[in-house]
Design a protein around this motif. Structure first.
Motif, PDB file in Angstrom:
ATOM      1  N   PHE A  71      -3.459   6.822   2.582  1.00 21.34           N
ATOM      2  CA  PHE A  71      -2.563   7.705   1.851  1.00 21.34           C
ATOM      3  C   PHE A  71      -1.172   7.768   2.480  1.00 21.34           C
ATOM      4  CE2 PHE A  71      -6.933   9.011   1.403  1.00 21.34           C
ATOM      5  CZ  PHE A  71      -7.081   9.347   0.057  1.00 21.34           C
ATOM      6  N   THR A  72      -0.169   7.767   1.614  1.00 22.53           N
ATOM      7  CA  THR A  72       1.224   7.893   2.032  1.00 22.53           C
ATOM      8  C   THR A  72       1.498   9.314   2.547  1.00 22.53           C
ATOM      9  OG1 THR A  72       1.962   6.246   0.424  1.00 22.53           O
ATOM     10  CG2 THR A  72       3.610   7.800   1.219  1.00 22.53           C
ATOM     11  N   PRO A  73       2.163   9.477   3.693  1.00 18.72           N
ATOM     12  CA  PRO A  73       2.460  10.819   4.221  1.00 18.72           C
ATOM     13  C   PRO A  73       3.660  11.449   3.505  1.00 18.72           C
ATOM     14  CG  PRO A  73       3.327   9.162   5.712  1.00 18.72           C
ATOM     15  CD  PRO A  73       2.589   8.413   4.627  1.00 18.72           C
ATOM     16  N   LEU A  74       3.447  11.892   2.279  1.00 19.66           N
ATOM     17  CA  LEU A  74       4.535  12.442   1.470  1.00 19.66           C
ATOM     18  C   LEU A  74       5.248  13.601   2.147  1.00 19.66           C
ATOM     19  CD1 LEU A  74       2.839  12.480  -2.068  1.00 19.66           C
ATOM     20  CD2 LEU A  74       4.500  10.834  -1.214  1.00 19.66           C
ATOM     21  N   HIS A  75       4.528  14.383   2.923  1.00 21.21           N
ATOM     22  CA  HIS A  75       5.107  15.567   3.556  1.00 21.21           C
ATOM     23  C   HIS A  75       6.099  15.213   4.659  1.00 21.21           C
ATOM     24  CE1 HIS A  75       1.763  14.293   6.039  1.00 21.21           C
ATOM     25  NE2 HIS A  75       2.252  15.000   7.049  1.00 21.21           N
ATOM     26  N   ASP A  76       6.091  13.958   5.116  1.00 20.08           N
ATOM     27  CA  ASP A  76       6.987  13.533   6.191  1.00 20.08           C
ATOM     28  C   ASP A  76       8.166  12.714   5.677  1.00 20.08           C
ATOM     29  OD1 ASP A  76       5.946  14.568   8.623  1.00 20.08           O
ATOM     30  OD2 ASP A  76       4.280  13.168   8.514  1.00 20.08           O
ATOM     31  N   LEU A  77       8.283  12.552   4.364  1.00 23.42           N
ATOM     32  CA  LEU A  77       9.308  11.669   3.811  1.00 23.42           C
ATOM     33  C   LEU A  77      10.429  12.454   3.134  1.00 23.42           C
ATOM     34  CD1 LEU A  77       7.065   8.849   2.303  1.00 23.42           C
ATOM     35  CD2 LEU A  77       8.026   9.044   4.600  1.00 23.42           C
ATOM     36  N   GLU A  78      11.574  11.807   3.026  1.00 21.21           N
ATOM     37  CA  GLU A  78      12.724  12.378   2.335  1.00 21.21           C
ATOM     38  C   GLU A  78      13.190  11.398   1.264  1.00 21.21           C
ATOM     39  OE1 GLU A  78      13.929  15.319   2.608  1.00 21.21           O
ATOM     40  OE2 GLU A  78      13.067  16.057   4.477  1.00 21.21           O
ATOM     41  N   GLY A  79      14.067  11.874   0.376  1.00 17.21           N
ATOM     42  CA  GLY A  79      14.583  10.999  -0.663  1.00 17.21           C
ATOM     43  C   GLY A  79      13.500  10.511  -1.596  1.00 17.21           C
ATOM     44  N   ILE A  80      13.696   9.313  -2.163  1.00 17.11           N
ATOM     45  CA  ILE A  80      12.725   8.780  -3.124  1.00 17.11           C
ATOM     46  C   ILE A  80      12.141   7.443  -2.714  1.00 17.11           C
ATOM     47  CG2 ILE A  80      13.832   9.996  -5.044  1.00 17.11           C
ATOM     48  CD1 ILE A  80      14.925   7.220  -5.943  1.00 17.11           C
ATOM     49  N   ILE A  81      12.693   6.771  -1.711  1.00 16.33           N
ATOM     50  CA  ILE A  81      12.209   5.452  -1.332  1.00 16.33           C
ATOM     51  C   ILE A  81      11.148   5.575  -0.236  1.00 16.33           C
ATOM     52  CG2 ILE A  81      12.814   3.224  -0.318  1.00 16.33           C
ATOM     53  CD1 ILE A  81      13.781   3.566  -3.180  1.00 16.33           C
ATOM     54  N   THR A  82       9.997   4.960  -0.456  1.00 16.72           N
ATOM     55  CA  THR A  82       8.927   4.947   0.536  1.00 16.72           C
ATOM     56  C   THR A  82       9.123   3.761   1.470  1.00 16.72           C
ATOM     57  OG1 THR A  82       7.447   5.767  -1.200  1.00 16.72           O
ATOM     58  CG2 THR A  82       6.440   5.048   0.862  1.00 16.72           C
ATOM     59  N   PRO A  83       9.189   3.991   2.777  1.00 15.50           N
ATOM     60  CA  PRO A  83       9.290   2.859   3.714  1.00 15.50           C
ATOM     61  C   PRO A  83       8.086   1.923   3.558  1.00 15.50           C
ATOM     62  CG  PRO A  83       9.760   4.927   4.825  1.00 15.50           C
ATOM     63  CD  PRO A  83       9.228   5.280   3.476  1.00 15.50           C
ATOM     64  N   ASN A  84       8.327   0.621   3.722  1.00 12.45           N
ATOM     65  CA  ASN A  84       7.261  -0.353   3.495  1.00 12.45           C
ATOM     66  C   ASN A  84       6.024  -0.085   4.336  1.00 12.45           C
ATOM     67  OD1 ASN A  84       8.895  -1.614   1.661  1.00 12.45           O
ATOM     68  ND2 ASN A  84       9.398  -3.359   2.957  1.00 12.45           N
ATOM     69  N   GLY A  85       6.220   0.337   5.573  1.00 12.54           N
ATOM     70  CA  GLY A  85       5.092   0.566   6.454  1.00 12.54           C
ATOM     71  C   GLY A  85       4.289   1.812   6.150  1.00 12.54           C
ATOM     72  N   LEU A  86       4.744   2.625   5.185  1.00 11.63           N
ATOM     73  CA  LEU A  86       4.042   3.865   4.844  1.00 11.63           C
ATOM     74  C   LEU A  86       3.497   3.864   3.424  1.00 11.63           C
ATOM     75  CD1 LEU A  86       6.413   6.496   6.514  1.00 11.63           C
ATOM     76  CD2 LEU A  86       4.242   5.593   7.389  1.00 11.63           C
ATOM     77  N   CYS A  87       3.683   2.769   2.693  1.00 13.55           N
ATOM     78  CA  CYS A  87       3.147   2.686   1.326  1.00 13.55           C
ATOM     79  C   CYS A  87       1.621   2.648   1.360  1.00 13.55           C
ATOM     80  CB  CYS A  87       3.673   1.434   0.623  1.00 13.55           C
ATOM     81  SG  CYS A  87       5.451   1.469   0.286  1.00 13.55           S
ATOM     82  N   PHE A  88       0.994   3.519   0.602  1.00 13.69           N
ATOM     83  CA  PHE A  88      -0.464   3.602   0.614  1.00 13.69           C
ATOM     84  C   PHE A  88      -1.099   2.256   0.279  1.00 13.69           C
ATOM     85  CE2 PHE A  88      -0.233   3.724  -3.954  1.00 13.69           C
ATOM     86  CZ  PHE A  88      -1.491   3.383  -4.416  1.00 13.69           C
ATOM     87  N   GLU A  89      -2.323   2.067   0.743  1.00 16.03           N
ATOM     88  CA  GLU A  89      -3.075   0.848   0.468  1.00 16.03           C
ATOM     89  C   GLU A  89      -4.317   1.175  -0.360  1.00 16.03           C
ATOM     90  OE1 GLU A  89      -3.730  -1.684   4.043  1.00 16.03           O
ATOM     91  OE2 GLU A  89      -2.768  -0.017   5.084  1.00 16.03           O
ATOM     92  N   ARG A  90      -4.631   0.304  -1.308  1.00 16.66           N
ATOM     93  CA  ARG A  90      -5.909   0.366  -2.024  1.00 16.66           C
ATOM     94  C   ARG A  90      -6.405  -1.067  -2.150  1.00 16.66           C
ATOM     95  NH1 ARG A  90     -10.635   0.486  -3.460  1.00 16.66           N
ATOM     96  NH2 ARG A  90     -11.390   1.467  -5.388  1.00 16.66           N
ATOM     97  N   HIS A  91      -7.532  -1.345  -1.516  1.00 15.38           N
ATOM     98  CA  HIS A  91      -8.089  -2.693  -1.557  1.00 15.38           C
ATOM     99  C   HIS A  91      -9.509  -2.655  -2.113  1.00 15.38           C
ATOM    100  CE1 HIS A  91      -4.656  -3.328   0.891  1.00 15.38           C
ATOM    101  NE2 HIS A  91      -5.187  -2.867   2.010  1.00 15.38           N
ATOM    102  N   HIS A  92      -9.926  -3.766  -2.685  1.00 15.93           N
ATOM    103  CA  HIS A  92     -11.289  -3.909  -3.188  1.00 15.93           C
ATOM    104  C   HIS A  92     -12.059  -4.967  -2.404  1.00 15.93           C
ATOM    105  CE1 HIS A  92     -10.754  -1.385  -6.866  1.00 15.93           C
ATOM    106  NE2 HIS A  92      -9.497  -1.669  -6.601  1.00 15.93           N
ATOM    107  N   GLY A  93     -11.356  -5.748  -1.601  1.00 16.14           N
ATOM    108  CA  GLY A  93     -12.018  -6.741  -0.762  1.00 16.14           C
ATOM    109  C   GLY A  93     -11.259  -6.992   0.519  1.00 16.14           C
ATOM    110  N   GLY A  94     -10.535  -5.998   0.989  1.00  8.62           N
ATOM    111  CA  GLY A  94      -9.731  -6.163   2.186  1.00  8.62           C
ATOM    112  C   GLY A  94      -8.426  -6.886   1.908  1.00  8.62           C
ATOM    113  N   VAL A  95      -7.590  -6.992   2.940  1.00 14.21           N
ATOM    114  CA  VAL A  95      -6.272  -7.615   2.808  1.00 14.21           C
ATOM    115  C   VAL A  95      -6.399  -9.129   2.887  1.00 14.21           C
ATOM    116  CG1 VAL A  95      -3.969  -7.831   3.809  1.00 14.21           C
ATOM    117  CG2 VAL A  95      -5.132  -5.615   3.818  1.00 14.21           C
ATOM    118  N   ALA A  96      -5.880  -9.818   1.886  1.00 18.73           N
ATOM    119  CA  ALA A  96      -5.864 -11.283   1.898  1.00 18.73           C
ATOM    120  C   ALA A  96      -4.637 -11.767   2.664  1.00 18.73           C
ATOM    121  CB  ALA A  96      -5.845 -11.820   0.468  1.00 18.73           C
ATOM    122  N   GLU A  97      -4.836 -12.579   3.684  1.00 13.54           N
ATOM    123  CA  GLU A  97      -3.741 -13.156   4.461  1.00 13.54           C
ATOM    124  C   GLU A  97      -3.475 -14.557   3.920  1.00 13.54           C
ATOM    125  OE1 GLU A  97      -1.836 -11.887   6.699  1.00 13.54           O
ATOM    126  OE2 GLU A  97      -2.842 -10.049   7.379  1.00 13.54           O
TER     127      GLU A  97
END
Length: 406
Positions: A71-97
């Protein structure tokens, strides 16, 4: 909102303690020695004092982290742009490299000429930059039956808002040539889950993108590197990551993720399908359970975010007394179609308990509903598409908890 000229935002000097403040009177370490040079961190990272600003998961939510969400820490963010390292993840088979040199994207089915593209091929198309929110259809899903998770990171954090760079899906489909009986497309992911969904052709030809960058840099692996689909305003499960193929057809495919999952179970046991659009929604991020009021009574800044898959947010109303009185919040910052909007409401807190709520109104005049209004239509069995008004209870000591008063 007008403010009196005599308003005080911090403690006046006359209230200062008699003991000297060492943060002022003593020379601090950082001002007495040289710091790191320019090459110490070739890729910048946040301050060590911001180490708590991270994505978080709920361990008991799923059986495996490979098919789960954080989950993205919305309570710690300002403005409207989410930093790339804080964008929530949802996977169904893990991260594909995926090695981009070996990555291929294919279009087949009801097209005049099936085609295969490399990433470099796609980058030769005219580029677009668009800011959109991406929200999982299950965002706030655990709150259907009542207040559950104590933090807006967990109740509303399956969302992020970034600038995508890529190419129009319409341009790429037209390159392959659509046959006259084409009505649907099926994107398919290259991860181990081979995620696929049916998308009507009208949406694919409207505003969908094939994105290879977000917020100015290449997609992160957890966000679909090297290529993902962008489906503005529609549920996140359709934004297929690591996309390797789009098949064009004349009927929907009725895949697993649009039949047994990502449908809305109604009170009578029937399920609504193809409810793609994410309706207007908002949440107060500060104060909230993870961001209590620490300054005691006095001038207080309330902040939050609102969004709508139907268009722009035109207004946000805020109440501090559980709906007895509503006030128009102040929208600040950029306002884009199908994007987050930042709102503020400033008030003098008298130190008494508060019941905080926000409701968004979008450019189609749709008004964010209460939970009771949603339940009157859909009952209590749903998981997805919960865009109900959220309530936070602020206690006299400034602590905040998740409650329901609908």
């Amino acid at each position: 909102m007008a403010f009196a000229a005599t308003r005080v935002y911090a403690n006046p000097a006359g209230d200062a303690p008699t003991t000297p403040d060492k943060a002022i009177t003593e020379l601090q370490d950082w001002s007495q020695a040289l710091g790191d040079g320019v090459d110490a961190k070739p890729y910048g990272v946040p301050s060590k004092y911001e180490a708590g600003v991270v994505r978080r998961n709920v361990e008991w939510l799923t059986a495996s982290p490979q098919s789960s969400v954080n989950f993205t820490p919305l309570h710690d963010l300002e403005g409207i742009i989410t930093p790339n390292g804080l964008c929530f993840e949802r996977h169904h088979g893990g991260v594909a490299e995926i090695n981009p040199a070996k990555f291929r994207f294919m279009i087949n089915g009801l097209v005049e000429k099936p085609m295969v593209f490399t990433i470099d091929d796609l980058k030769r198309f005219p580029r677009e930059n668009r800011i959109f929110f991406l929200e999982c259809a299950a965002n706030s899903g655990m709150e259907w039956r009542g207040a559950q998770l104590n933090g807006c990171q967990f109740t509303h954090g399956m969302i992020h808002n970034v600038m995508y760079t890529g190419v129009s899906l319409k341009r790429v489909l037209e390159e392959a040539g659509l046959k006259t009986n084409a009505k649907w497309v099926m994107p398919e992911g290259g991860d181990s889950a081979a995620m696929n969904r049916s998308i009507p052709l009208f949406k694919a030809l409207d505003d969908c993108m094939l994105a290879y960058a977000m917020n100015g840099e290449a997609l992160r692996p957890e966000q679909g590197y090297p290529l993902r689909l962008v489906v503005p305003g529609w549920e996140g499960n359709m934004w297929v990551k690591w996309i390797r193929r789009i098949e064009v057809g004349d009927t929907p495919w009725h895949a697993r993720e649009e039949t047994s999952k990502y449908t809305d179970l109604m009170e009578n046991g029937n399920a609504r399908r193809f409810t793609w659009e994410m309706d207007a929604k908002s949440v107060i991020t500060n104060p909230s359970p993870q961001a209590p009021i620490k300054h005691k009574k006095g001038f207080t800044v309330l902040s939050g975010v609102a969004w709508s898959g139907r268009g722009k947010v035109s207004r946000v109303d805020v109440t501090i007394d559980g709906g007895k009185n509503w006030h128009t919040a102040r929208l600040d910052g950029p306002s884009f179609d199908k994007s987050m909007h930042r709102f503020y409401y400033e008030f003098d807190w008298n130190g008494e308990p508060l019941l905080l709520q926000s409701r968004a109104i979008d450019s189609t005049s749709y008004v964010q509903p209460t939970k009771d209004e949603l339940r009157q239509v859909r009952g209590y069995n749903s998981i997805y598409h919960n865009n109900a008004i959220q309530t936070w209870h602020v206690k006299a000591n400034g602590e905040v908890e998740n409650v329901e008063i609908s």
